[in-house]
Design an enzyme around this catalytic site. Sequence first.
Site, mmCIF file in Angstrom:
data_model
loop_
_atom_site.group_PDB
_atom_site.id
_atom_site.type_symbol
_atom_site.label_atom_id
_atom_site.label_comp_id
_atom_site.label_asym_id
_atom_site.label_seq_id
_atom_site.Cartn_x
_atom_site.Cartn_y
_atom_site.Cartn_z
ATOM 1 C CG ASP A 147 -2.063 0.986 1.140
ATOM 2 O OD1 ASP A 147 -2.213 1.636 0.085
ATOM 3 O OD2 ASP A 147 -2.813 1.118 2.125
ATOM 4 C CE LYS A 148 0.316 7.583 -2.386
ATOM 5 N NZ LYS A 148 -0.831 8.531 -2.437
ATOM 6 C CG HIS A 149 -0.682 7.233 4.501
ATOM 7 N ND1 HIS A 149 -2.037 7.159 4.712
ATOM 8 C CD2 HIS A 149 -0.271 8.342 5.147
ATOM 9 C CE1 HIS A 149 -2.427 8.168 5.456
ATOM 10 N NE2 HIS A 149 -1.378 8.912 5.736
ATOM 11 C CB SER A 150 -0.390 10.936 0.330
ATOM 12 O OG SER A 150 -0.296 12.341 0.415
ATOM 13 C CB THR B 5 -8.482 8.774 -1.320
ATOM 14 O OG1 THR B 5 -7.169 9.323 -1.380
ATOM 15 C CG2 THR B 5 -8.650 7.757 -2.429
ATOM 16 N NE ARG C 114 -3.108 13.286 17.472
ATOM 17 C CZ ARG C 114 -2.807 12.795 16.263
ATOM 18 N NH1 ARG C 114 -3.323 11.668 15.851
ATOM 19 N NH2 ARG C 114 -1.999 13.443 15.474
ATOM 20 C CB SER D 268 -2.537 8.712 13.965
ATOM 21 O OG SER D 268 -3.705 8.884 13.207
ATOM 22 C CE LYS E 1 -5.321 6.212 10.489
ATOM 23 N NZ LYS E 1 -5.763 7.581 10.623
ATOM 24 C CE LYS E 2 -2.326 3.743 4.545
ATOM 25 N NZ LYS E 2 -3.133 3.409 3.364
HETATM 26 N N1 URA Z 1 -3.501 11.413 9.190
HETATM 27 C C1 URA Z 1 -3.787 10.487 10.141
HETATM 28 O O1 URA Z 1 -4.354 9.444 9.854
HETATM 29 N N2 URA Z 1 -3.433 10.751 11.400
HETATM 30 C C2 URA Z 1 -2.783 11.884 11.778
HETATM 31 O O2 URA Z 1 -2.480 12.040 12.947
HETATM 32 C C3 URA Z 1 -2.499 12.845 10.788
HETATM 33 C C4 URA Z 1 -2.862 12.575 9.491
#
Ligand code: URA
Length: 436
Positions: A80-83, A120, A168, A183, A187-188
């Site tokens: 996967d990727k995350h931005s 997205t 937060r 955070s 999830k990833k």
């Molecule tokens: N995206 C997230 O999922 N968590 C954060 O704390 C900041 C950006």
Amino acid sequence: MIPQEIIRRKRDGKVLTGDEIAAFIAALTKEEISEGQAAAFAMAVFFRGMSRDETVALTLAMRDSGTVLNWDALDRPVADKHSTGGVGDNVSLMLAPIVAACGLAVPMISGRGLGHTGGTLDKLQSIPGYNVMPDEVLFRKVVREVGCAIIGQTSDLAPADRRLYGIRDVTATVESVPLITASILSKKLAAGLGSLVLDVKVGNGAFMESPEEAEALARSLVEVANGAGVKTAALLTDMNQPLADAAGNALEIVNCLDFLAGLKAGTRLEAVALAEAAEMLVQAGVASNLAEAEENARLALSSGEAMERFARMVHALGGPADFCERPDSYLERAPVRLRVPAPRDGYLAACETRAIGLAVVELGGGRKRAADPIDHRVGISELLPLGRQVSEGEPIAMVHARTKEDAERIAEDIARFYTISDAPVAAAPVILKRIG
Ligand code: URA
């Protein structure tokens, strides 16, 4: 476990043990900790920071607060990727089908827009019928059969993050490297990946504006993810201008289809999408070097295979079967369109990227409050890249709005957000650094 003792130790700058962090997060998940205590904990971490070991412990505790998916039955590497988020950053939409066409499985858990940045999920919800919250059975089926599925965070995936993130968000404790790291990665990691590529945005449209801050976040993410057993690299990429030439939900879907059809060759968007695709393919072991991987990604585009994967994903998740052939029949258009004329002759030298993102929110394409509905039709398209020579009156962008008043106001703003210089301006590099 006495929560206030853990908060007190962090407040006083002590290093928490893995057991303390795990107990705090377990109690947070079960709602045995009050919002006030969670906020105080977040603020203590915000000011005191966390060591790498503490950040790993926090990430793993948050990952294990819910279901951790397992893809062992799949015959392909799971990646996967995350931005970290930007303006006109729709890379995930094309990247997932490109790498799926090259042999990866991509169970992509994506988010909604945050602040001035697009999300997205919001973009995909422009497509009628597209289900961003399928059950696990359908999610697994689409990943298995199509190779990619882009969906939202289900309620049982890293629930500790959902609770802590909400707290937060309203207690000014978002911008903390250990908290962002835990955070994003909780999830990833809960999605059961074998490898991950991170796109850490830098510049005036990114959450981390300075290269130093962005690099610190990238290093934290890479070290923690690798420490948790997921092969991870990060690219630092420029966000001092919108990445795609469109910003707004349906407009970015159109932009993605144009990209998959080969109409965005030679753009900054293409450079980022191909670099990330190449990283993903090499990390997952389906290409032996970046050059070969990029060639495979290009082939997936030119053969139409990536477009086909996108079309199949959309249909498998409830969208129209012929969406990619007839997007205009399905995507709603804003009633008013207005060109933004260049205020004078010269070269586009700089832009206020965050302000452009906020202009999309102002048009109704993002949320001011969490519960706000989104207007998928609105946004800005035909944005010219920095460095481009323009003549007075020549369009530098097109505003898509609900009303004439909105269109005129935002068009004026957009013209002000650009600096036009007399001297030519060299195009800045889009990929700044690799960390991994
Ligand atoms: N995206 C997230 O999922 N968590 C954060 O704390 C900041 C950006």
